[in-house]
Design an enzyme around this catalytic site. Sequence first.
Site, PDB file in Angstrom:
ATOM      1  N   ASP A  25      59.334  51.747  56.484  1.00  0.00           N
ATOM      2  CA  ASP A  25      59.225  53.328  56.618  1.00  0.00           C
ATOM      3  C   ASP A  25      58.534  53.768  55.221  1.00  0.00           C
ATOM      4  O   ASP A  25      58.534  52.934  54.342  1.00  0.00           O
ATOM      5  CB  ASP A  25      60.589  53.979  56.613  1.00  0.00           C
ATOM      6  CG  ASP A  25      60.534  55.336  56.770  1.00  0.00           C
ATOM      7  OD1 ASP A  25      59.914  55.621  57.494  1.00  0.00           O
ATOM      8  OD2 ASP A  25      61.411  56.056  56.148  1.00  0.00           O
ATOM      9  N   ASP A  30      65.199  54.439  54.919  1.00  0.00           N
ATOM     10  CA  ASP A  30      66.227  55.481  54.126  1.00  0.00           C
ATOM     11  C   ASP A  30      66.991  56.160  55.455  1.00  0.00           C
ATOM     12  O   ASP A  30      68.000  56.944  54.909  1.00  0.00           O
ATOM     13  CB  ASP A  30      65.613  56.534  53.107  1.00  0.00           C
ATOM     14  CG  ASP A  30      64.774  57.390  54.063  1.00  0.00           C
ATOM     15  OD1 ASP A  30      65.157  58.556  53.968  1.00  0.00           O
ATOM     16  OD2 ASP A  30      63.751  57.084  54.641  1.00  0.00           O
ATOM     17  N   ASP A  39      58.307  57.523  54.131  1.00  0.00           N
ATOM     18  CA  ASP A  39      58.738  58.829  53.368  1.00  0.00           C
ATOM     19  C   ASP A  39      59.900  58.586  52.811  1.00  0.00           C
ATOM     20  O   ASP A  39      61.103  58.056  53.760  1.00  0.00           O
ATOM     21  CB  ASP A  39      58.881  59.966  54.190  1.00  0.00           C
ATOM     22  CG  ASP A  39      57.342  60.334  54.577  1.00  0.00           C
ATOM     23  OD1 ASP A  39      56.574  60.421  53.587  1.00  0.00           O
ATOM     24  OD2 ASP A  39      57.052  60.813  55.691  1.00  0.00           O
TER      25      ASP A  39
END
Length: 220
Positions: free
Chosen positions: A7, A182, A9
């Site tokens: 991922d 995250d 961001d």
Amino acid sequence: MNLVLFDLDNTLLAGDSDFAWAQFLIGKGVLDREVQEARNIEFLEQYKAGTLDIFEFLDFQLAPLSRHPRARLDAWHAEFMDISVRPMITERARELVESHLDSDALVAVVTATNAFVTGPIVREFGIPHLVATIPAHNDGAFTGKPRGVPAFKAGKIERVDAWLESLGLHFGSFERAWFYSDSHNDLPLLKRVSNPVAVDPDDSLRAHALAQGWPIISLR
């Protein structure tokens, strides 16, 4: 061969490129601060809460791309990289990416953020593949709408499957597959791989990772 997916961001970046791009345009006066800043913050909070309507958000995110010529957008993005993005890239993130690239794994970023914003960021890391939400265009100009399924939640699996198929591969082609994220929004893809890793996770993902015995790391 192994597969490694990241991922972007708040995972590889110590921040959110989606949010930062809108704030950058507000700072330049391209978007109206009074109207757009509140919506940008609202969408970010909805994402964190898992309540984001991805198509409503994409209408907001992609509309500015349709109002300006590509050359101007590219010039703004180069400035955005210097001002906003590179300060969000930590040495730990670069080192983790390089370790996987050096292992000859197939490496990609998988992100809901559109490919115009994320393409140069992924190239900054030296990552060869990007699976992202695609902004539609017509004769080289962005239309303000997405093309195909957004790479969001379960849509990430669909877009990764299509990307692997374009390479003549599938998840079963790999000995091991990592996904670093995250966000609890990425649980569908995290559950799909053999090696899920929670990176500076939100509270929901942290709880899930602890319950499942997944590794939890920090790149900050």
